[in-house]
Design a protein around this motif. Structure first.
Motif, short mmCIF file in Angstrom:
data_model
loop_
_atom_site.label_atom_id
_atom_site.label_comp_id
_atom_site.label_asym_id
_atom_site.label_seq_id
_atom_site.Cartn_x
_atom_site.Cartn_y
_atom_site.Cartn_z
N CYS A 7 0.83 -1.19 0.00
CA CYS A 7 0.00 0.00 0.00
C CYS A 7 0.87 1.25 0.00
O CYS A 7 1.78 1.38 0.82
CB CYS A 7 -0.91 0.01 1.22
SG CYS A 7 -1.91 1.51 1.33
N TYR A 9 -0.04 4.19 0.78
CA TYR A 9 -0.43 5.14 1.81
C TYR A 9 0.09 4.76 3.18
O TYR A 9 0.53 5.59 3.94
CB TYR A 9 -1.96 5.27 1.87
CG TYR A 9 -2.53 5.62 0.51
CD1 TYR A 9 -2.40 6.91 0.01
CD2 TYR A 9 -3.15 4.65 -0.27
CE1 TYR A 9 -2.88 7.23 -1.24
CE2 TYR A 9 -3.65 4.97 -1.52
CZ TYR A 9 -3.50 6.26 -2.01
OH TYR A 9 -3.97 6.56 -3.25
N CYS A 10 0.01 3.48 3.49
CA CYS A 10 0.43 3.09 4.83
C CYS A 10 1.53 2.01 4.81
O CYS A 10 1.89 1.50 5.87
CB CYS A 10 -0.76 2.65 5.68
SG CYS A 10 -1.86 1.49 4.91
ZN LIG Z 1 -3.17 1.28 3.19
#
Ligand SMILES: [Zn+2]
Length: 140
Positions: A7, A9-10
């Protein structure tokens, strides 16, 4: 071969989910998706495979990718009509032009891999061309 996705984003490893799995992003069947369960970002796969179409995207990014495609695709589609070339050749020329305008490597110039910021640039660049002459100049 299963390619692991992360991911953006994280930085969690994404999970390959199918309809019915817990965390699958939609009630409709979009085929297998690489999904980040904690934040809900996901990406679909090429038909009949588990190879992701691009990087994981959240709702905002998916929205911008749609806008970027809506701005960019008509440009190379116009080239097909104008030059009578094949779809793949026109699209390749379009991405080459786009990579020069964005100043990024051609290999990385795919809307599927772009960030929100890059998608916004694509929309701007394509809109400015659209004003002038409808088709980008390409060296083919
Ligand atoms: Zn994520």
């Amino acid at each position: 071969m299963k390619k692991q996705k992360t991911c953006r984003y994280c930085q969690q490893p994404a999970q390959l989910l199918r309809k019915g799995d817990q965390g699958y992003p939609y009630w409709r069947d979009y085929g297998p998706t690489w999904t980040c369960v904690p934040c809900g970002a996901w990406v679909g796969c090429h038909e009949g495979t588990t190879n992701a179409l691009g990087g994981l995207a959240n709702a905002e990014l998916r929205d911008w990718k749609i806008k970027a495609h809506a701005a960019f695709d008509p440009l190379w589609q116009a080239k097909i009509r104008r030059d009578g070339c094949t779809k793949s050749k026109a699209r390749r020329a379009g991405y080459k032009w786009l990579s020069e305008k964005l100043g990024i490597d051609l290999k990385k110039t795919h809307i599927g891999y772009m960030s929100v910021e890059e998608c916004k640039q694509v929309v701007e660049i394509c809109a400015s061309v659209g004003q002038r002459d409808k088709t980008p100049e390409t060296n083919t």
